[in-house]
Design a protein around this motif. Structure first.
Motif, PDB file in Angstrom:
ATOM      1  N   GLY A 279       1.528 -12.644   1.335  1.00 17.72           N
ATOM      2  CA  GLY A 279       2.002 -12.414  -0.025  1.00 17.72           C
ATOM      3  C   GLY A 279       3.413 -11.880   0.022  1.00 17.72           C
ATOM      4  O   GLY A 279       3.738 -11.041   0.874  1.00 17.72           O
ATOM      5  N   LEU A 280       4.273 -12.372  -0.861  1.00 19.81           N
ATOM      6  CA  LEU A 280       5.672 -11.971  -0.898  1.00 19.81           C
ATOM      7  C   LEU A 280       6.054 -11.646  -2.331  1.00 19.81           C
ATOM      8  O   LEU A 280       5.729 -12.407  -3.254  1.00 19.81           O
ATOM      9  CB  LEU A 280       6.549 -13.104  -0.365  1.00 19.81           C
ATOM     10  CG  LEU A 280       8.043 -12.816  -0.296  1.00 19.81           C
ATOM     11  CD1 LEU A 280       8.643 -13.478   0.938  1.00 19.81           C
ATOM     12  CD2 LEU A 280       8.766 -13.289  -1.539  1.00 19.81           C
ATOM     13  N   LEU A 281       6.706 -10.513  -2.514  1.00 18.19           N
ATOM     14  CA  LEU A 281       7.287 -10.159  -3.814  1.00 18.19           C
ATOM     15  C   LEU A 281       8.738  -9.753  -3.593  1.00 18.19           C
ATOM     16  O   LEU A 281       9.058  -9.000  -2.665  1.00 18.19           O
ATOM     17  CB  LEU A 281       6.508  -9.021  -4.487  1.00 18.19           C
ATOM     18  CG  LEU A 281       5.121  -9.393  -5.019  1.00 18.19           C
ATOM     19  CD1 LEU A 281       4.409  -8.157  -5.571  1.00 18.19           C
ATOM     20  CD2 LEU A 281       5.212 -10.468  -6.099  1.00 18.19           C
TER      21      LEU A 281
ATOM     22  N   GLU B 194       0.294  -4.471  -5.161  1.00 17.65           N
ATOM     23  CA  GLU B 194       0.487  -5.751  -5.845  1.00 17.65           C
ATOM     24  C   GLU B 194       0.824  -6.874  -4.860  1.00 17.65           C
ATOM     25  O   GLU B 194       0.432  -8.023  -5.060  1.00 17.65           O
ATOM     26  CB  GLU B 194       1.579  -5.633  -6.907  1.00 17.65           C
ATOM     27  CG  GLU B 194       1.234  -4.691  -8.044  1.00 17.65           C
ATOM     28  CD  GLU B 194       0.057  -5.149  -8.901  1.00 17.65           C
ATOM     29  OE1 GLU B 194      -0.226  -6.369  -8.959  1.00 17.65           O
ATOM     30  OE2 GLU B 194      -0.585  -4.279  -9.528  1.00 17.65           O
ATOM     31  N   THR B 195       1.531  -6.536  -3.781  1.00 17.48           N
ATOM     32  CA  THR B 195       1.839  -7.552  -2.770  1.00 17.48           C
ATOM     33  C   THR B 195       0.568  -7.941  -2.022  1.00 17.48           C
ATOM     34  O   THR B 195       0.362  -9.122  -1.705  1.00 17.48           O
ATOM     35  CB  THR B 195       2.930  -7.061  -1.804  1.00 17.48           C
ATOM     36  OG1 THR B 195       4.045  -6.556  -2.561  1.00 17.48           O
ATOM     37  CG2 THR B 195       3.434  -8.193  -0.919  1.00 17.48           C
ATOM     38  N   CYS B 196      -0.301  -6.975  -1.755  1.00 19.17           N
ATOM     39  CA  CYS B 196      -1.601  -7.282  -1.141  1.00 19.17           C
ATOM     40  C   CYS B 196      -2.413  -8.204  -2.046  1.00 19.17           C
ATOM     41  O   CYS B 196      -3.002  -9.191  -1.570  1.00 19.17           O
ATOM     42  CB  CYS B 196      -2.380  -5.997  -0.874  1.00 19.17           C
ATOM     43  SG  CYS B 196      -1.746  -5.014   0.499  1.00 19.17           S
TER      44      CYS B 196
ATOM     45  N   TRP C 208      -2.990  -2.743   2.739  1.00 17.74           N
ATOM     46  CA  TRP C 208      -1.786  -2.285   3.429  1.00 17.74           C
ATOM     47  C   TRP C 208      -2.069  -1.086   4.332  1.00 17.74           C
ATOM     48  O   TRP C 208      -1.332  -0.836   5.278  1.00 17.74           O
ATOM     49  CB  TRP C 208      -0.669  -1.958   2.429  1.00 17.74           C
ATOM     50  CG  TRP C 208      -0.961  -0.830   1.487  1.00 17.74           C
ATOM     51  CD1 TRP C 208      -1.580  -0.916   0.274  1.00 17.74           C
ATOM     52  CD2 TRP C 208      -0.627   0.545   1.663  1.00 17.74           C
ATOM     53  NE1 TRP C 208      -1.668   0.323  -0.318  1.00 17.74           N
ATOM     54  CE2 TRP C 208      -1.083   1.241   0.527  1.00 17.74           C
ATOM     55  CE3 TRP C 208       0.000   1.259   2.684  1.00 17.74           C
ATOM     56  CZ2 TRP C 208      -0.927   2.608   0.364  1.00 17.74           C
ATOM     57  CZ3 TRP C 208       0.168   2.628   2.526  1.00 17.74           C
ATOM     58  CH2 TRP C 208      -0.298   3.287   1.374  1.00 17.74           C
TER      59      TRP C 208
ATOM     60  N   LYS D 287      -1.304 -10.285  -4.262  1.00 19.75           N
ATOM     61  CA  LYS D 287      -0.688 -11.613  -4.228  1.00 19.75           C
ATOM     62  C   LYS D 287      -1.104 -12.361  -2.958  1.00 19.75           C
ATOM     63  O   LYS D 287      -1.252 -13.579  -2.984  1.00 19.75           O
ATOM     64  CB  LYS D 287       0.825 -11.519  -4.323  1.00 19.75           C
ATOM     65  CG  LYS D 287       1.463 -12.899  -4.345  1.00 19.75           C
ATOM     66  CD  LYS D 287       2.792 -12.934  -4.989  1.00 19.75           C
ATOM     67  CE  LYS D 287       3.257 -14.386  -5.102  1.00 19.75           C
ATOM     68  NZ  LYS D 287       4.660 -14.493  -5.253  1.00 19.75           N
TER      69      LYS D 287
END
Length: 135
Positions: free
Chosen positions: A70-72, A90-92, A102, A94
């Motif tokens: 996941g990338l933000l 939120e990245t997790c 994390w 995604k």
């Protein structure tokens, strides 16, 4: 994330994919092209980063565990005024992982910065390197 082509070629390919092949959105129609706003983020190389060193708005995140990724971008956290912990969560999500993934030592947390260019008002975003976060 990997730079294998010249930047101009990569931008053109990404624009075509975003306009026509992103399954999250309907394809762009010809009559919509004039009203599009274009923003390009040129990413620095990603590096491992400790969670407490993450500066939302400066760093973007890439979370990887097993086959999940996941990338933000940095501007996502800045625009939503997220804390570093919320940004990680939120990245997790995604990446298709539980929000607390994390914390798992098997999860890789990588940070990067971005130079942001927009056609609305050509501006340069953050371009400070990762070394700034280490100070």
């Amino acid at each position: 994330m990997e730079a294998s082509d010249p930047l101009g070629d990569a931008v053109a390919r990404a624009a075509i994919n975003a306009a026509l092949h992103d399954s999250r959105f309907p394809a762009v129609e010809a009559d919509e092209v004039r009203s599009l706003e274009i923003e390009i983020s040129v990413l620095s190389p990603s590096e491992p980063i400790a969670p407490e060193k993450i500066l939302p708005g400066l760093h973007g995140l890439l979370i990887m565990k097993d086959e999940h990724r996941g990338l933000l971008l940095p501007q996502v956290a800045a625009g939503r005024e997220w804390s570093w912990q919320r940004f990680l969560e939120e990245t997790c999500i995604k990446a298709g992982l539980p929000r607390d993934a994390w914390r798992d030592p098997a999860t890789r947390i990588l940070g990067f910065t971005a130079q942001v260019f927009s056609d609305a008002s050509i501006r340069v975003g953050h371009s400070v390197g990762m070394e700034r976060a280490e100070e």
